[in-house]
Design an enzyme around this catalytic site. Structure first.
Site, short mmCIF file in Angstrom:
data_model
loop_
_atom_site.label_atom_id
_atom_site.label_comp_id
_atom_site.label_asym_id
_atom_site.label_seq_id
_atom_site.Cartn_x
_atom_site.Cartn_y
_atom_site.Cartn_z
N MET A 145 0.83 -1.19 0.00
CA MET A 145 0.00 0.00 0.00
C MET A 145 0.86 1.25 0.00
O MET A 145 1.99 1.21 0.48
CB MET A 145 -0.91 0.00 1.23
N GLY B 200 -6.17 -5.05 -6.62
CA GLY B 200 -5.36 -3.96 -6.12
C GLY B 200 -5.08 -4.18 -4.64
O GLY B 200 -4.98 -5.31 -4.17
N CYS B 201 -4.94 -3.10 -3.90
CA CYS B 201 -4.68 -3.16 -2.45
C CYS B 201 -5.67 -4.09 -1.77
O CYS B 201 -6.88 -3.91 -1.88
CB CYS B 201 -4.77 -1.75 -1.87
N PHE B 202 -5.17 -5.10 -1.04
CA PHE B 202 -6.10 -6.10 -0.51
C PHE B 202 -6.86 -5.66 0.73
O PHE B 202 -7.80 -6.32 1.15
CB PHE B 202 -5.43 -7.46 -0.27
N TRP B 203 -6.51 -4.53 1.33
CA TRP B 203 -7.25 -4.07 2.50
C TRP B 203 -8.71 -3.78 2.17
O TRP B 203 -9.61 -4.31 2.79
CB TRP B 203 -6.60 -2.80 3.06
#
Length: 252
Positions: free
Chosen positions: A1, A59-62
């Site tokens: 991230m 994309g960003c896994f959060w």
């Protein structure tokens, strides 16, 4: 991230490293959480009858994980790394671009309550699958779009949904979909502090996804099970709408 590791020495920019170039990794899995912070379910329990699993790179896994754990019928979710070469990589290694992995979300669901087509609807809508080795402000192979299926029936539905969604995106002026369609490579669980990150105290709200705003309509073979009341909880016209929403699962 935040692109913190994209400029690491030796990073492969704009491409996936070969197995020969990849970091060696390790034989021992990383320590990770045992229980889902929000759902209270085991992160690594074997599948029970009537359950399925698949893996989604958005994309960003959060933020991606939060979008999936809120869906009715989802049993558990977890974040990790797939599609690369390095065994049991760390977050920093993946972000260096030298493992070949993309950040991904493991989703386990009850097929009586939610269909794979519903999950594909969320997947295609929650990010821009045409961005190649990037998603929003994040750059690097670890942010590429990908789906890892675990059955041939899933793979067929992914292809049908991709072809249908491509027609919709093209009509809206978007380029070709760059999503990797993979079958069954290993998934490595990420470190504990990444699991359900956005629901953890003190987390920094962040999601780089840039949804196209194009809603996936019924496609060949689709059997959507979730009502419109669920999808109205996802307003893709608002950037970071996943961040603004409740952490709790959507009730139907």
């Amino acid at each position: 991230m935040f692109g913190l590791f994209n400029q690491a020495p030796g990073a492969a920019k704009g491409r996936i490293v070969s197995a020969e170039e990849a970091l060696p990794g390790r034989d021992t899995p990383l320590a990770t959480a045992l229980t889902h912070v929000v759902l209270g379910t085991p992160l690594q329990a074997p599948l029970l009858p009537g359950q399925e699993e698949a893996f989604f790179g958005c994309g960003c896994f959060w933020g991606a994980e939060k979008g999936f754990w809120r869906l009715p019928g989802v049993i558990t979710t977890a974040v990790g790394y797939c599609g690369g070469h390095t065994p049991n990589p760390t977050y920093e290694e993946v972000c260096s671009g030298r493992t070949g992995h993309t950040e991904a979300v493991r989703v386990v669901w009850d097929s009586e309550q939610v269909s794979f087509a519903d999950l594909l609807k969320l997947f295609w809508e929650c990010h821009d699958p045409t961005q190649g080795m990037a998603q929003g402000n994040d750059r690097g192979s670890q942010y590429r779009s990908a789906i890892v299926t675990t059955t041939e029936a899933q793979a067929e539905l992914v292809r049908a949904s991709r072809d249908h969604y491509q027609q919709q995106l093209s009509a809206a002026g978007f380029p070709e979909i760059t999503t990797d369609l993979l079958a069954g490579p290993p998934f490595y669980f990420a470190e504990t502090h990444h699991q359900q990150y956005l629901a953890r105290p003190g987390s920094r709200p962040y999601c780089s996804a840039r949804p196209s705003g194009v809603r996936l309509t019924p496609f060949p073979g689709a059997s959507f099970q979730l009502p419109e009341a669920v999808w109205s909880q996802y307003d893709w016209s608002i950037q970071h709408c996943v961040l603004r929403s409740s952490n709790e699962p959507i009730q139907v």
